[in-house]
Scaffold this motif. Structure first.
Motif, PDB file in Angstrom:
ATOM      1  N   SER A  85       0.904  29.350  39.476  1.00 43.73           N
ATOM      2  CA  SER A  85       1.363  28.014  39.874  1.00 43.73           C
ATOM      3  C   SER A  85       2.817  27.692  39.544  1.00 43.73           C
ATOM      4  N   HIS A  86       3.533  28.618  38.876  1.00 41.60           N
ATOM      5  CA  HIS A  86       4.866  28.219  38.408  1.00 41.60           C
ATOM      6  C   HIS A  86       5.980  28.856  39.241  1.00 41.60           C
ATOM      7  N   VAL A  87       6.783  28.013  39.868  1.00 42.80           N
ATOM      8  CA  VAL A  87       7.838  28.464  40.787  1.00 42.80           C
ATOM      9  C   VAL A  87       8.797  29.455  40.112  1.00 42.80           C
ATOM     10  N   ASP A  88       9.235  29.148  38.900  1.00 43.35           N
ATOM     11  CA  ASP A  88      10.219  30.022  38.238  1.00 43.35           C
ATOM     12  C   ASP A  88       9.681  31.439  38.040  1.00 43.35           C
ATOM     13  N   ARG A  89       8.397  31.541  37.721  1.00 50.29           N
ATOM     14  CA  ARG A  89       7.800  32.880  37.561  1.00 50.29           C
ATOM     15  C   ARG A  89       7.780  33.617  38.902  1.00 50.29           C
ATOM     16  N   SER A 124      -4.268  22.717  47.437  1.00 49.93           N
ATOM     17  CA  SER A 124      -2.937  23.238  47.718  1.00 49.93           C
ATOM     18  C   SER A 124      -1.858  22.248  47.269  1.00 49.93           C
ATOM     19  N   THR A 125      -0.682  22.424  47.792  1.00 53.71           N
ATOM     20  CA  THR A 125       0.481  21.738  47.233  1.00 53.71           C
ATOM     21  C   THR A 125       1.396  21.217  48.339  1.00 53.71           C
ATOM     22  N   ASP A 126       2.143  20.170  48.028  1.00 50.11           N
ATOM     23  CA  ASP A 126       3.128  19.650  48.994  1.00 50.11           C
ATOM     24  C   ASP A 126       4.280  20.636  49.203  1.00 50.11           C
ATOM     25  N   PRO A 149       8.712  31.976  46.656  1.00 50.11           N
ATOM     26  CA  PRO A 149       7.558  32.879  46.769  1.00 50.11           C
ATOM     27  C   PRO A 149       6.246  32.171  46.400  1.00 50.11           C
ATOM     28  N   TYR A 150       6.308  31.265  45.413  1.00 54.00           N
ATOM     29  CA  TYR A 150       5.094  30.485  45.073  1.00 54.00           C
ATOM     30  C   TYR A 150       4.597  29.709  46.285  1.00 54.00           C
ATOM     31  N   SER A 151       5.500  28.908  46.883  1.00 49.80           N
ATOM     32  CA  SER A 151       5.033  28.040  47.973  1.00 49.80           C
ATOM     33  C   SER A 151       4.687  28.860  49.214  1.00 49.80           C
ATOM     34  N   ARG A 176      -3.249  18.677  49.670  1.00 51.62           N
ATOM     35  CA  ARG A 176      -1.872  19.040  49.310  1.00 51.62           C
ATOM     36  C   ARG A 176      -1.292  17.915  48.469  1.00 51.62           C
ATOM     37  N   CYS A 177      -1.068  18.226  47.211  1.00 50.64           N
ATOM     38  CA  CYS A 177      -0.655  17.181  46.265  1.00 50.64           C
ATOM     39  C   CYS A 177       0.776  17.413  45.774  1.00 50.64           C
ATOM     40  N   SER A 178       1.351  16.342  45.294  1.00 50.23           N
ATOM     41  CA  SER A 178       2.698  16.391  44.703  1.00 50.23           C
ATOM     42  C   SER A 178       2.612  16.731  43.209  1.00 50.23           C
ATOM     43  N   LYS A 189       6.126  23.691  32.525  1.00 49.60           N
ATOM     44  CA  LYS A 189       6.406  22.692  33.550  1.00 49.60           C
ATOM     45  C   LYS A 189       7.243  21.566  32.948  1.00 49.60           C
ATOM     46  N   LEU A 190       7.985  20.871  33.812  1.00 51.46           N
ATOM     47  CA  LEU A 190       9.037  19.968  33.326  1.00 51.46           C
ATOM     48  C   LEU A 190       8.575  18.996  32.234  1.00 51.46           C
ATOM     49  N   ILE A 191       7.536  18.204  32.525  1.00 50.41           N
ATOM     50  CA  ILE A 191       7.233  17.100  31.602  1.00 50.41           C
ATOM     51  C   ILE A 191       6.719  17.576  30.240  1.00 50.41           C
ATOM     52  N   LEU A 204      16.914  20.138  25.868  1.00 50.02           N
ATOM     53  CA  LEU A 204      16.108  19.935  27.072  1.00 50.02           C
ATOM     54  C   LEU A 204      16.881  20.512  28.261  1.00 50.02           C
ATOM     55  N   PRO A 205      16.441  21.671  28.786  1.00 50.43           N
ATOM     56  CA  PRO A 205      17.200  22.353  29.858  1.00 50.43           C
ATOM     57  C   PRO A 205      16.980  21.704  31.224  1.00 50.43           C
ATOM     58  N   VAL A 206      17.978  21.008  31.734  1.00 50.30           N
ATOM     59  CA  VAL A 206      17.890  20.374  33.055  1.00 50.30           C
ATOM     60  C   VAL A 206      18.607  21.273  34.061  1.00 50.30           C
TER      61      VAL A 206
HETATM   62  O1  DAU Z   1       4.945  19.683  44.061  1.00 47.20           O
HETATM   63  C1  DAU Z   1       3.819  20.303  43.533  1.00 47.20           C
HETATM   64  C2  DAU Z   1       4.225  21.461  42.653  1.00 47.20           C
HETATM   65  O2  DAU Z   1       4.784  20.893  41.468  1.00 47.20           O
HETATM   66  C3  DAU Z   1       3.070  22.394  42.308  1.00 47.20           C
HETATM   67  O3  DAU Z   1       2.624  23.013  43.481  1.00 47.20           O
HETATM   68  C4  DAU Z   1       3.498  23.460  41.298  1.00 47.20           C
HETATM   69  O4  DAU Z   1       2.390  24.239  40.909  1.00 47.20           O
HETATM   70  C5  DAU Z   1       4.076  22.769  40.080  1.00 47.20           C
HETATM   71  O5  DAU Z   1       4.559  23.735  39.175  1.00 47.20           O
HETATM   72  C6  DAU Z   1       5.203  21.808  40.483  1.00 47.20           C
HETATM   73  O6  DAU Z   1       6.360  22.547  40.960  1.00 47.20           O
HETATM   74  P1  DAU Z   1       7.860  22.156  40.509  1.00 47.20           P
HETATM   75  O7  DAU Z   1       8.686  23.357  40.634  1.00 47.20           O
HETATM   76  O8  DAU Z   1       8.283  20.906  41.177  1.00 47.20           O
HETATM   77  O9  DAU Z   1       7.553  21.790  38.954  1.00 47.20           O
HETATM   78  P2  DAU Z   1       8.344  22.120  37.603  1.00 47.20           P
HETATM   79  O10 DAU Z   1       7.679  21.322  36.529  1.00 47.20           O
HETATM   80  O11 DAU Z   1       8.551  23.565  37.390  1.00 47.20           O
HETATM   81  O12 DAU Z   1       9.762  21.460  37.891  1.00 47.20           O
HETATM   82  C7  DAU Z   1       9.909  20.089  38.228  1.00 47.20           C
HETATM   83  C8  DAU Z   1      11.376  19.823  38.477  1.00 47.20           C
HETATM   84  O13 DAU Z   1      12.081  19.927  37.247  1.00 47.20           O
HETATM   85  C9  DAU Z   1      12.019  20.819  39.418  1.00 47.20           C
HETATM   86  O14 DAU Z   1      12.977  20.147  40.219  1.00 47.20           O
HETATM   87  C10 DAU Z   1      12.716  21.814  38.488  1.00 47.20           C
HETATM   88  C11 DAU Z   1      13.088  20.951  37.301  1.00 47.20           C
HETATM   89  N1  DAU Z   1      13.089  21.632  35.986  1.00 47.20           N
HETATM   90  C12 DAU Z   1      11.990  22.337  35.629  1.00 47.20           C
HETATM   91  C13 DAU Z   1      11.938  22.990  34.411  1.00 47.20           C
HETATM   92  C14 DAU Z   1      10.711  23.780  34.019  1.00 47.20           C
HETATM   93  C15 DAU Z   1      14.172  21.511  35.139  1.00 47.20           C
HETATM   94  O15 DAU Z   1      15.160  20.830  35.471  1.00 47.20           O
HETATM   95  N2  DAU Z   1      14.120  22.147  33.924  1.00 47.20           N
HETATM   96  C16 DAU Z   1      13.044  22.891  33.530  1.00 47.20           C
HETATM   97  O16 DAU Z   1      13.078  23.471  32.417  1.00 47.20           O
END
Ligand code: DAU
Ligand code: NAD
Length: 338
Positions: A85-89, A124-126, A149-151, A176-178, A189-191, A204-206
């Motif tokens: 489920s993780h895009v970065d991976r 599934s996912t948005d 590749p995830y999506s 398909r969820c957000s 994951k971010l939060i 906190l890496p943005v």
């Molecule tokens: O939209 C649904 C999707 O949401 C799901 O299908 C995925 O399984 C789920 O992982 C999630 O994907 P995102 O890539 O949106 O989620 P993530 O928490 O990895 O990242 C959220 C946003 O925060 C994205 O714009 C990237 C950013 N981010 C993420 C991480 C991990 C950062 O800025 N810093 C970080 O360290």
């Protein structure tokens, strides 16, 4: 009492979904999960002893294991969460994404058809819709245009589900969820990553400039949407689920720091994610009008609750971070994680 086989029930959303199902008291639940790094049975410790709950460790790409599990348990309904489920991976290595998300979904569809499953709910996912510009929102008619590749692998699974309905008349429905947030989310994951880092006074890496937008939904609202689709959705249909709560990443991070009373100096801008989708937003009109679903939580209140949950479950967080959560399976089921 129907028997529901939940794949990926040891993950973030699946474990929240199982807790709701067991709480309803009207279903038997089989949790089928391979226990990858993202599978954490400690997240279901409170329901593990319930007589309506059972756990099967199996990989959805393992045809004989899945065949056996279906023949033994004879589920009426399958709710399919299991995925990488993780895009970065997926940017680093797409192999497991193609195997689990694409091949594994077909293995489940075949086993479900062979065992006369009455309904297959595909979670599934948005992200299958790709990225939005500054305006507009995804409807169920938005063309599929995945960018990671995830999506792309999730899109492949959606198309296989669609084909099972059109070719075989197999009763499938897709959600398909957000972006979800809430208890028991893996801290990649971010939060949860930002909460755990802030609690430990780590950076906190943005990614990039932090202006990418995600449409947030509290995990139990997503689960209730899946339940509504499972119970009342129409076969062959897709239902978008989203909280209509768009936020820029930087604003989410600053809100978390404010809730925790920590300094914004912890924010560190880092190199952007390759191919980073700019914006997601869900139009949830269809599920609201057709199935009467509504989210129960506002972002502001539920984000605060989420922070409080992580702050009061430091042991769960520590065991995830150290990898100690993997010992649970061994102790509970007497088998080693291979
Ligand atoms: O939209 C649904 C999707 O949401 C799901 O299908 C995925 O399984 C789920 O992982 C999630 O994907 P995102 O890539 O949106 O989620 P993530 O928490 O990895 O990242 C959220 C946003 O925060 C994205 O714009 C990237 C950013 N981010 C993420 C991480 C991990 C950062 O800025 N810093 C970080 O360290
Ligand atoms: P997660 O990564 O937390 O959990 C995935 C679970 O699947 C884990 O328990 C893992 O052990 C299991 N799994 C992985 N590969 C498996 C395999 N080959 N066989 C059996 N089990 C396997 O994921 P999540 O965030 O809970 O997401 C669940 C589903 O919801 C996924 O299909 C995801 O695409 C979808 N989704 C997630 C979000 C989100 O914001 N997290 C949003 C929309 C849709």
């Amino acid at each position: 009492m129907s028997k529901i086989l939940v794949t990926g029930g040891a993950g973030f959303i699946g474990s929240n979904f199982i807790r709701i199902l067991i709480g309803q008291g009207t279903h038997q639940v089989v949790n089928l999960d391979a226990l990858t790094y993202a599978g954490n049975l400690e997240s279901l410790h409170d329901v593990a002893a319930d007589e309506r709950y059972s756990f099967v460790r199996a990989d959805i790409t393992d045809v004989p294991a899945i065949r056996t599990a279906f023949e033994q348990h004879k589920p009426d309904i399958v709710v399919h969460f299991a995925a990488e489920s993780h895009v970065d991976r997926s940017v680093l290595d797409a192999t497991a994404f193609v195997n689990t998300n694409v091949v594994g979904t077909q293995v489940l569809l075949d086993a479900s058809r062979a065992n006369s499953v009455q309904r297959f709910v595909h979670v599934s996912t948005d992200e299958v819709y790709g990225s939005l510009g500054p305006t507009g929102a995804f409807t169920e008619e938005t063309p599929l245009a995945p960018s990671s590749p995830y999506s792309a692998s999730k899109t492949g699974s959606d198309l296989l589900v669609r084909a099972a309905f059109h070719t075989h008349g197999f009763p499938c429905v897709t959600t398909r969820c957000s972006n979800n947030y809430g208890p028991y989310q893996f801290p990649e994951k971010l939060i949860p990553l930002m909460i755990m880092n802030a609690l430990a006074d780590k950076n906190l890496p943005v990614y990039g400039d932090g202006k990418n937008v995600r449409d947030w939904i509290y995990v139990t609202d997503h689960c209730k949407g899946i339940l509504a689709v499972m119970e009342k959705g129409r076969d062959g249909e897709v239902y978008n689920i989203g909280g209509r709560s768009e936020k820029r990443n930087i604003d989410v991070v600053k809100t978390l720091l404010a809730i925790l009373g920590k300094s914004e100096s912890l924010i560190t801008y880092v190199t952007d994610r390759p191919g980073h989708d700019f914006r997601y937003a869900i139009d949830n009109t269809k599920i609201r009008n057709e199935l009467g679903w509504e989210p129960d939580h506002t972002f502001e209140t539920a984000l605060r609750q989420t922070v409080e949950w992580y702050a009061s479950h430091i042991e769960w967080c520590d065991r995830v971070r150290s990898g100690a959560y993997m010992e649970y399976y061994e102790k509970q089921y007497g088998q080693r994680l291979g």
